[in-house]
Write an enzyme that holds these catalytic residues in place. Structure first.
Site, PDB file in Angstrom:
ATOM      1  N   LEU A 101       0.875  -1.251  -0.050  1.00 35.47           N
ATOM      2  CA  LEU A 101       0.027   0.010   0.013  1.00 35.47           C
ATOM      3  C   LEU A 101       0.774   1.275   0.085  1.00 35.47           C
ATOM      4  CD1 LEU A 101      -0.001   1.513   3.041  1.00 35.47           C
ATOM      5  CD2 LEU A 101      -1.512  -0.679   3.618  1.00 35.47           C
ATOM      6  N   HIS A 102       0.318   2.335  -0.598  1.00 37.36           N
ATOM      7  CA  HIS A 102       0.910   3.720  -0.556  1.00 37.36           C
ATOM      8  C   HIS A 102      -0.128   4.710  -0.646  1.00 37.36           C
ATOM      9  CE1 HIS A 102       0.659   1.520  -4.312  1.00 37.36           C
ATOM     10  NE2 HIS A 102       0.242   2.797  -4.995  1.00 37.36           N
ATOM     11  N   LEU A 103       0.395   5.793  -0.231  1.00 36.29           N
ATOM     12  CA  LEU A 103      -0.493   7.017  -0.109  1.00 36.29           C
ATOM     13  C   LEU A 103      -0.199   8.066  -1.131  1.00 36.29           C
ATOM     14  CD1 LEU A 103      -2.766   8.776   1.334  1.00 36.29           C
ATOM     15  CD2 LEU A 103      -1.012   9.702   2.922  1.00 36.29           C
TER      16      LEU A 103
END
Ligand SMILES: [Zn+2]
Length: 160
Positions: free
Chosen positions: A121-123
């Site tokens: 995951l990454h923002l």
């Protein structure tokens, strides 16, 4: 606007991969001396900030935990806290450098949500301008941007 975080493919998957074949693990584990090549603009203890290779706009950043995780619940409080601090700093840096009219922050968790790298995951942090859908064209999945990634890296590196 609901398509904003979805259309990019991550072709830099080819260059650096971690032991598990994950490009974000590979970038995270690489020596800081390769940060220009990897487009990493900041490193914390728990997470790092990297330019998106296929940015929606100039200055499109991603806040990425070093830990390979596909769900927020897989990350402990220290990682989530540092991701929050880096996101806040990313917002401030983008506002200082690019003077956008707004900033989008968002995550795509899972393929159906548009994740390009669904296992790590990454923002996304994306500066937005009121007219940006007009002055930038979309050709296939490639947007025409007003500056190159290396120039963006030079502007943002060191401001965290
Ligand atoms: Zn990973």
């Amino acid at each position: 606007m609901d398509h904003i975080f979805s259309p990019w493919r991550y072709a830099y998957v080819t260059s650096r991969k971690g032991d598990d074949g994950c490009v974000l693990c590979g970038i995270g584990a690489a020596a800081p001396s390769s940060d220009e090549e990897s487009l990493v603009v900041a490193r914390g203890d728990q997470a790092f900030v990297v330019l998106n290779l296929y940015p929606y706009n100039s200055g499109h950043l991603m806040v990425v935990p070093y830990r390979h995780a596909s769900h927020l619940g897989d990350l402990d409080a220290a990682v989530l806290a540092e991701m929050g601090r880096l996101a806040a700093r990313a917002e401030a840096v983008l506002v200082e450098v690019y003077r956008p009219d707004g900033v989008n922050l968002g995550m795509n968790l899972g393929k159906a949500a548009g994740a390009g790298i669904e296992d790590h995951l990454h923002l996304h942090v994306v500066p937005r301008w009121i007219a940006d859908t007009n002055f930038m064209t979309v050709a296939g999945e490639t947007r025409v941007l007003p500056e190159g990634l290396r120039e963006t890296w030079r502007k943002l590196r060191g401001r965290f």
